[in-house]
Design a protein around this motif. Structure first.
Motif, mmCIF file in Angstrom:
data_model
loop_
_atom_site.group_PDB
_atom_site.id
_atom_site.type_symbol
_atom_site.label_atom_id
_atom_site.label_comp_id
_atom_site.label_asym_id
_atom_site.label_seq_id
_atom_site.Cartn_x
_atom_site.Cartn_y
_atom_site.Cartn_z
ATOM 1 N N UNK A 200 0.847 -1.199 0.000
ATOM 2 C CA UNK A 200 0.000 0.000 0.000
ATOM 3 C C UNK A 200 0.883 1.251 0.000
ATOM 4 N N UNK A 201 0.429 2.338 -0.647
ATOM 5 C CA UNK A 201 1.214 3.574 -0.679
ATOM 6 C C UNK A 201 1.389 4.162 0.724
ATOM 7 N N UNK A 202 2.518 4.810 0.944
ATOM 8 C CA UNK A 202 2.762 5.481 2.221
ATOM 9 C C UNK A 202 3.689 6.661 2.010
ATOM 10 N N UNK A 203 3.385 7.755 2.700
ATOM 11 C CA UNK A 203 4.265 8.914 2.746
ATOM 12 C C UNK A 203 4.510 9.212 4.216
ATOM 13 N N UNK A 219 -11.526 14.669 1.478
ATOM 14 C CA UNK A 219 -10.919 13.975 0.343
ATOM 15 C C UNK A 219 -9.416 14.252 0.300
ATOM 16 N N UNK A 220 -8.659 13.237 -0.080
ATOM 17 C CA UNK A 220 -7.202 13.359 -0.100
ATOM 18 C C UNK A 220 -6.627 12.528 -1.227
ATOM 19 N N UNK A 221 -5.539 13.017 -1.792
ATOM 20 C CA UNK A 221 -4.759 12.259 -2.777
ATOM 21 C C UNK A 221 -3.396 11.963 -2.165
ATOM 22 N N UNK A 222 -2.981 10.716 -2.242
ATOM 23 C CA UNK A 222 -1.658 10.312 -1.757
ATOM 24 C C UNK A 222 -0.847 9.810 -2.946
ATOM 25 N N UNK A 228 4.077 13.400 -2.429
ATOM 26 C CA UNK A 228 3.142 14.522 -2.348
ATOM 27 C C UNK A 228 1.770 14.057 -1.883
ATOM 28 N N UNK A 229 1.121 14.888 -1.037
ATOM 29 C CA UNK A 229 -0.262 14.631 -0.663
ATOM 30 C C UNK A 229 -1.064 15.908 -0.856
ATOM 31 N N UNK A 230 -2.317 15.741 -1.251
ATOM 32 C CA UNK A 230 -3.186 16.885 -1.537
ATOM 33 C C UNK A 230 -4.460 16.764 -0.696
ATOM 34 N N UNK A 231 -4.654 17.712 0.242
ATOM 35 C CA UNK A 231 -5.905 17.775 0.987
ATOM 36 C C UNK A 231 -6.937 18.551 0.170
#
Length: 572
Positions: A200-203, A219-222, A228-231
């Motif tokens: 699974x992706x992790x930052x 909503x969030x992009x990982x 990079x993460x986008x709230x």
């Protein structure tokens, strides 16, 4: 939209809703109970303890099935706490003597133990304090009927936390959890390694801004590939990442075509792309992802989470199982590498101011025949069942290497006298993870069949950065010009002596770094199973001569930023 950048710890893209894992502020009634209520509270306590044992045993079994016995052992340790002859009576005495209710009694004892362990210098004992807190909170939640984070998880969530322990990560339901983000951590932290095992992706290492900006249910992009993460992404970003996610999933499917292909450059230069393993459960993912062998078998998992050394026979059975499963494929087994951040309590190592520079790895083994010889005997005996190779860690001098080889020769003689069969010509190599070893690599190469560059430690010792220190973890980078020069120097010394050289640190699976490593002449790339197929593909896109022409240019650069920028422009 808010953009935050951290350390890309596990690849992949996820789009979902946030779920914050915060320290629970559980209200516990602190009023004293009456004499008549004591028996009732004791019954509640033992019922909650039984429930905790049952849930921990289920978790241990589930984790063993998913991730292997080594990663499941943390729950065995938690179960031991619930059977501790001092801990349980302490709970009971708080109820009987201090007239505390069961939940307050557990919290009082747990806080006392946790504070005691937290004050200790020994890292292993400090971690035991965390284990006691985890177990205590599990019992308290049972007493108060409080749900765990597992009970809160709905479909398609991204977990956000200050940090996740290996046990936290192991409990994640990967059918529901799309990714996780943490304030702390590094690419080589245990939670990051677990994320790659789970796929699974992790930052990680996102800092205080993560928890300041995060809210539940948004909503969030990982992007686990870039960090990079986008709230609350805007529509354009969301649409872009939906395309990227579809492309990424299609890419995973496409990469399967490389599973059975030999790792080679576009012009036919063959290398080996193999996997790192920390327990028996890692063998299948390596094979499923087209791994051509095992470049690093971390044997220390056999020694951890137990109260005595593994026997020769126990080790032999494990090494034999891996050898047989891998068939003709090579399996490089590193002899015991403990000390530093890997303490084993029953070995009773002295407390040290600088454990990473202290009594560890080969330095321990050369002084402890009771540790070293049974392992060497088991390795040699298992070599009769497959293509095993032996590798010594933490070598800093020719003297140490010769001493290790002498001990191996001694064991060979003993086994011959006892009538055991083994591979008389088993390959013997050493880790290159100390700058001093690089400086004398020409001398060391005369004494071994191969080198394996351990970049995690080589970087740490070269740039003086503790990769587990959150404040400076970003300085732990393979793109440092000094690190690249040491790698090239090692490869050149190995080839001049006629031996092969591999790499088993995280840098071996670094997509940006691959052209440099190929051009520099690296023979073997050993990495996490999830990286194997992508590295095979990138190799197939480069000609060896083309990569060679870039090496001098890269080595002439003077900063990390310049190196990373140059490598990024080379990306195909």
């Amino acid at each position: 939209m808010i953009l935050i950048e951290g350390i890309a710890a596990s690849p992949g893209i996820a789009i979902g809703k946030t779920l914050l894992k915060k320290e629970e502020n559980i209200e516990i009634n602190k009023e004293n109970i009456t004499e008549n209520e004591i028996e009732n509270e004791l019954e509640k306590l033992h019922s909650a303890l039984d429930d905790a044992k049952e849930s921990l045993e289920e978790l241990r079994q589930d984790t063993a099935e998913k991730l292997g016995d080594e990663k499941a052992e943390i729950f065995a340790a938690h179960l031991m706490i619930l059977d501790d002859p001092e801990v349980i009576p302490a709970f009971e005495n708080k109820i009987k003597d201090d007239k505390l209710n069961a939940a307050a009694a557990v919290k009082s004892v747990v806080d006392q133990y946790a504070a005691m362990f937290a004050a200790m210098d020994d890292e292993y004992l400090r971690e035991r304090g965390s284990d006691i807190k985890d177990v205590g909170m599990r019992v308290i939640k049972n007493l108060l009927g409080v749900n765990t984070i597992s009970d809160q998880i709905e479909d398609n969530v991204v977990i956000i936390a200050e940090d996740l322990t290996p046990s936290d990560t192991a409990q994640l339901d990967t059918d529901k959890v799309l990714a996780f983000l943490t304030k702390e951590g590094s690419r080589t932290s245990h939670s990051a390694i677990m994320a790659r095992s789970l796929g699974i992706p992790a930052v990680v290492g996102l800092g205080t801004e993560l928890l300041e900006k995060a809210e539940n249910g948004i909503e969030i992009i990982v992007d686990g590939n870039s960090g990079k993460i986008y709230f609350e992404p805007d529509q354009t970003t969301l649409d872009d990442y939906k395309v990227k996610l579809a492309d990424y999933e299609a890419e995973l499917e496409r990469l399967l075509s490389y599973k059975d292909q030999k790792a080679a450059s576009k012009d036919g230069y063959e290398v080996e792309v193999v996997g790192n393993m920390g327990n028996l459960a890692d063998v299948d993912p390596i094979l499923e992802n087209g791994g051509e062998g095992v470049g690093l078998f971390r044997s220390e998992f056999l020694y951890m989470d137990r109260d005595q050394l593994p026997t020769e026979e126990e080790q032999f059975e494990v090494y034999k199982e891996v050898a047989e499963k891998m068939g003709e494929r090579p399996v490089v087994i590193r002899t015991l590498d403990v000390g530093g951040d890997k303490d084993i309590p029953y070995l009773d190592f002295p407390a040290e101011m600088n454990p990473f520079l202290g009594y560890r790895a080969i330095r321990v083994c050369l002084e402890r025949d009771d540790i070293f010889k049974p392992q060497l005997r088991a390795l040699l005996r298992a070599s009769n069942y497959g293509n095993l190779k032996i590798m010594f860690p933490m070598i800093s001098s020719v003297r140490e290497l010769l001493a290790a080889k002498s001990k191996l020769a001694e064991v060979k003689t003993e086994l011959e006298k006892e009538g055991h069969k083994f591979n008389q010509n088993i390959e013997v190599g050493m880790m290159i993870e100390i700058p001093a070893a690089v400086m004398i690599a020409d001398h060391l190469a005369k004494e071994v069949d191969f080198f394996s560059i351990g970049t995690n430690d080589l970087i740490q010792y070269t740039v003086a950065v503790d990769r587990t220190n959150e404040k400076i973890a970003k300085m732990h980078t393979p793109y440092h010009p000094a690190v690249l020069r040491l790698i090239k120097q090692t490869i050149s010394a190995a080839h001049e002596a006629g031996i092969w050289v591999g790499m088993c640190g995280e840098a071996a699976g670094d997509e940006l770094l691959l052209p440099f490593l190929l051009g520099a002449g690296l023979d073997e790339f050993s990495m996490s199973a999830v990286s194997i197929l992508k590295i095979k593909e990138i190799l197939s896109q480069w000609e060896k001569s083309e990569a060679e022409s870039e090496v001098a240019e890269i080595l002439a650069l003077s900063t990390v930023a310049e190196v990373k920028d140059y490598l990024t422009k080379l990306k195909k």
